[in-house]
Motif scaffolding. Structure first.
Motif, PDB file in Angstrom:
ATOM      1  N   SER A   1       0.814  -1.209   0.000  1.00 21.71           N
ATOM      2  CA  SER A   1       0.000   0.000   0.000  1.00 21.71           C
ATOM      3  C   SER A   1       0.853   1.267   0.000  1.00 21.71           C
ATOM      4  O   SER A   1       0.408   2.324  -0.454  1.00 21.71           O
ATOM      5  CB  SER A   1      -0.911   0.013   1.236  1.00 21.71           C
ATOM      6  OG  SER A   1      -1.749  -1.130   1.266  1.00 21.71           O
ATOM      7  N   GLY A   2       2.064   1.155   0.502  1.00 27.36           N
ATOM      8  CA  GLY A   2       2.911   2.333   0.667  1.00 27.36           C
ATOM      9  C   GLY A   2       3.612   2.802  -0.586  1.00 27.36           C
ATOM     10  O   GLY A   2       4.375   3.774  -0.528  1.00 27.36           O
ATOM     11  N   TYR A   3       3.362   2.173  -1.726  1.00 29.73           N
ATOM     12  CA  TYR A   3       4.061   2.573  -2.952  1.00 29.73           C
ATOM     13  C   TYR A   3       3.716   4.009  -3.348  1.00 29.73           C
ATOM     14  O   TYR A   3       4.474   4.656  -4.086  1.00 29.73           O
ATOM     15  CB  TYR A   3       3.725   1.618  -4.103  1.00 29.73           C
ATOM     16  CG  TYR A   3       2.374   1.864  -4.751  1.00 29.73           C
ATOM     17  CD1 TYR A   3       2.269   2.653  -5.899  1.00 29.73           C
ATOM     18  CD2 TYR A   3       1.209   1.326  -4.213  1.00 29.73           C
ATOM     19  CE1 TYR A   3       1.029   2.887  -6.485  1.00 29.73           C
ATOM     20  CE2 TYR A   3      -0.028   1.556  -4.797  1.00 29.73           C
ATOM     21  CZ  TYR A   3      -0.110   2.334  -5.932  1.00 29.73           C
ATOM     22  OH  TYR A   3      -1.340   2.571  -6.504  1.00 29.73           O
ATOM     23  N   VAL A   4       2.595   4.549  -2.857  1.00 25.92           N
ATOM     24  CA  VAL A   4       2.206   5.916  -3.198  1.00 25.92           C
ATOM     25  C   VAL A   4       2.872   6.946  -2.296  1.00 25.92           C
ATOM     26  O   VAL A   4       2.762   8.154  -2.528  1.00 25.92           O
ATOM     27  CB  VAL A   4       0.674   6.092  -3.136  1.00 25.92           C
ATOM     28  CG1 VAL A   4      -0.007   5.195  -4.148  1.00 25.92           C
ATOM     29  CG2 VAL A   4       0.134   5.813  -1.728  1.00 25.92           C
ATOM     30  N   GLY A   5       3.558   6.498  -1.243  1.00 23.71           N
ATOM     31  CA  GLY A   5       4.141   7.411  -0.273  1.00 23.71           C
ATOM     32  C   GLY A   5       3.136   7.796   0.788  1.00 23.71           C
ATOM     33  O   GLY A   5       1.981   7.351   0.772  1.00 23.71           O
ATOM     34  N   THR A   6       3.560   8.612   1.723  1.00 24.56           N
ATOM     35  CA  THR A   6       2.682   9.066   2.807  1.00 24.56           C
ATOM     36  C   THR A   6       2.586  10.587   2.797  1.00 24.56           C
ATOM     37  O   THR A   6       3.508  11.283   2.351  1.00 24.56           O
ATOM     38  CB  THR A   6       3.200   8.611   4.182  1.00 24.56           C
ATOM     39  OG1 THR A   6       4.438   9.289   4.462  1.00 24.56           O
ATOM     40  CG2 THR A   6       3.428   7.100   4.217  1.00 24.56           C
ATOM     41  N   VAL A   7       1.466  11.086   3.312  1.00 25.10           N
ATOM     42  CA  VAL A   7       1.284  12.532   3.431  1.00 25.10           C
ATOM     43  C   VAL A   7       2.428  13.128   4.252  1.00 25.10           C
ATOM     44  O   VAL A   7       2.979  14.182   3.914  1.00 25.10           O
ATOM     45  CB  VAL A   7      -0.077  12.850   4.080  1.00 25.10           C
ATOM     46  CG1 VAL A   7      -0.145  14.306   4.515  1.00 25.10           C
ATOM     47  CG2 VAL A   7      -1.207  12.540   3.101  1.00 25.10           C
ATOM     48  N   ARG A   8       2.799  12.448   5.315  1.00 25.96           N
ATOM     49  CA  ARG A   8       3.873  12.931   6.191  1.00 25.96           C
ATOM     50  C   ARG A   8       5.180  13.104   5.425  1.00 25.96           C
ATOM     51  O   ARG A   8       5.898  14.105   5.603  1.00 25.96           O
ATOM     52  CB  ARG A   8       4.052  11.956   7.354  1.00 25.96           C
ATOM     53  CG  ARG A   8       5.043  12.414   8.417  1.00 25.96           C
ATOM     54  CD  ARG A   8       4.994  11.514   9.640  1.00 25.96           C
ATOM     55  NE  ARG A   8       5.369  10.135   9.333  1.00 25.96           N
ATOM     56  CZ  ARG A   8       4.507   9.117   9.323  1.00 25.96           C
ATOM     57  NH1 ARG A   8       3.230   9.316   9.597  1.00 25.96           N
ATOM     58  NH2 ARG A   8       4.914   7.886   9.050  1.00 25.96           N
ATOM     59  N   MET A   9       5.494  12.155   4.556  1.00 25.82           N
ATOM     60  CA  MET A   9       6.724  12.232   3.767  1.00 25.82           C
ATOM     61  C   MET A   9       6.692  13.425   2.821  1.00 25.82           C
ATOM     62  O   MET A   9       7.676  14.161   2.672  1.00 25.82           O
ATOM     63  CB  MET A   9       6.915  10.927   2.979  1.00 25.82           C
ATOM     64  CG  MET A   9       8.174  10.900   2.127  1.00 25.82           C
ATOM     65  SD  MET A   9       8.301   9.366   1.161  1.00 25.82           S
ATOM     66  CE  MET A   9       7.232   9.761  -0.236  1.00 25.82           C
ATOM     67  N   PHE A  10       5.557  13.626   2.156  1.00 22.40           N
ATOM     68  CA  PHE A  10       5.438  14.749   1.219  1.00 22.40           C
ATOM     69  C   PHE A  10       5.487  16.086   1.962  1.00 22.40           C
ATOM     70  O   PHE A  10       6.092  17.052   1.480  1.00 22.40           O
ATOM     71  CB  PHE A  10       4.155  14.621   0.403  1.00 22.40           C
ATOM     72  CG  PHE A  10       4.299  13.735  -0.810  1.00 22.40           C
ATOM     73  CD1 PHE A  10       4.500  14.287  -2.070  1.00 22.40           C
ATOM     74  CD2 PHE A  10       4.238  12.352  -0.696  1.00 22.40           C
ATOM     75  CE1 PHE A  10       4.636  13.472  -3.189  1.00 22.40           C
ATOM     76  CE2 PHE A  10       4.367  11.528  -1.811  1.00 22.40           C
ATOM     77  CZ  PHE A  10       4.569  12.098  -3.069  1.00 22.40           C
ATOM     78  N   GLU A  11       4.868  16.160   3.126  1.00 18.27           N
ATOM     79  CA  GLU A  11       4.919  17.405   3.899  1.00 18.27           C
ATOM     80  C   GLU A  11       6.354  17.735   4.300  1.00 18.27           C
ATOM     81  O   GLU A  11       6.754  18.908   4.286  1.00 18.27           O
ATOM     82  CB  GLU A  11       4.022  17.286   5.129  1.00 18.27           C
ATOM     83  CG  GLU A  11       2.533  17.337   4.802  1.00 18.27           C
ATOM     84  CD  GLU A  11       1.653  17.154   6.029  1.00 18.27           C
ATOM     85  OE1 GLU A  11       0.506  17.636   5.984  1.00 18.27           O
ATOM     86  OE2 GLU A  11       2.112  16.522   7.017  1.00 18.27           O
ATOM     87  N   ALA A  12       7.124  16.715   4.640  1.00 21.67           N
ATOM     88  CA  ALA A  12       8.522  16.935   5.015  1.00 21.67           C
ATOM     89  C   ALA A  12       9.341  17.470   3.845  1.00 21.67           C
ATOM     90  O   ALA A  12      10.379  18.106   4.050  1.00 21.67           O
ATOM     91  CB  ALA A  12       9.136  15.630   5.529  1.00 21.67           C
ATOM     92  N   ALA A  13       8.862  17.230   2.609  1.00 18.79           N
ATOM     93  CA  ALA A  13       9.558  17.695   1.404  1.00 18.79           C
ATOM     94  C   ALA A  13       8.995  19.019   0.890  1.00 18.79           C
ATOM     95  O   ALA A  13       9.316  19.433  -0.224  1.00 18.79           O
ATOM     96  CB  ALA A  13       9.457  16.639   0.311  1.00 18.79           C
ATOM     97  N   GLY A  14       8.164  19.683   1.696  1.00 12.09           N
ATOM     98  CA  GLY A  14       7.671  20.994   1.322  1.00 12.09           C
ATOM     99  C   GLY A  14       6.369  21.012   0.559  1.00 12.09           C
ATOM    100  O   GLY A  14       5.963  22.060   0.043  1.00 12.09           O
TER     101      GLY A  14
END
Length: 210
Positions: free
Chosen positions: A163-176
């Motif tokens: 399920s994690g192949y799309v990434g997480t909201v938390r990861m994207f937020e950490a990248a700006g």
């Protein structure tokens, strides 16, 4: 992003580098390719065009890896390929053009990071963060105004590999990235969001090694 890409070192002294997939089909195959004879697999075609027969998908991706900008970026640890991120304009993904579950925020052709794959033996080392950062720079280098992703909102919980192949909201937020819109899609039972990051044109010296 140049032919080499962004380079960093971890606290353990490992050399991490994100490179475009152009001219690196063999490395793409090492991460994403189906090794079992006769085996079926996505070949990162689910979003691009799922109508392409399984037996034709390797050739399709090989052709994409021959010309710039290519289909995505690869991450290397001490020069060994360890992971993959599919990053390309939304207009190049047939599934995203026709979807009713992921809204269009505006009429710009955003570049989209839709898929992350980390090889066994390299997981839980933060490489998805490096892939996302490299994907953003790859998009910027090719004139992107905005980058999107559609990750799952898992909160503090862990998400399984499938399920994690799309990434997480938390990861994207950490990248700006910021939450731009809620989607009707889910991954692993968790709601997916349109995450966006506006890109300013790169000025002065290249931000990544050329």
């Amino acid at each position: 992003m140049g032919n080499q890409g962004a380079q960093q070192r971890t606290a353990a002294g490992e050399h991490i580098e994100v490179r475009p997939a152009v001219g690196r089909y063999d490395d793409f195959y090492e991460v994403v390719g189906v090794k079992k004879p006769g085996g079926k697999g996505c070949w990162c075609m689910n979003y691009r065009d799922s109508r392409v027969p399984v037996e034709e998908r390797p050739g399709y991706m090989q052709d994409l890896c021959k010309t710039d900008p290519g289909p995505g970026v690869l991450v290397y640890v001490d020069d060994v390929v360890a992971g993959w991120c599919s990053i390309a304009p939304r207009s190049s993904y047939r599934r995203l053009i026709n979807t009713r579950s992921i809204p269009f925020v505006d009429d710009r052709d955003a570049w989209v990071a839709v898929c992350f794959v980390i090889r066994a033996g390299y997981r839980k080392r933060g490489l998805m963060h490096h892939l996302l950062a490299g994907a953003v720079e790859h998009a910027r280098a090719h004139g992107a105004e905005v980058v999107e992703g559609y990750p799952a909102d898992v909160g503090p919980d862990r998400v399984d590999t499938t399920s994690g192949y799309v990434g997480t909201v938390r990861m994207f937020e950490a990248a700006g990235f910021h939450r731009a819109a809620e989607t009707a899609g889910v991954s692993g039972g968790r709601r997916r969001w349109v995450m966006r990051r506006e890109l300013a044109p790169r000025e002065g010296p290249a931000a990544v090694a050329g």
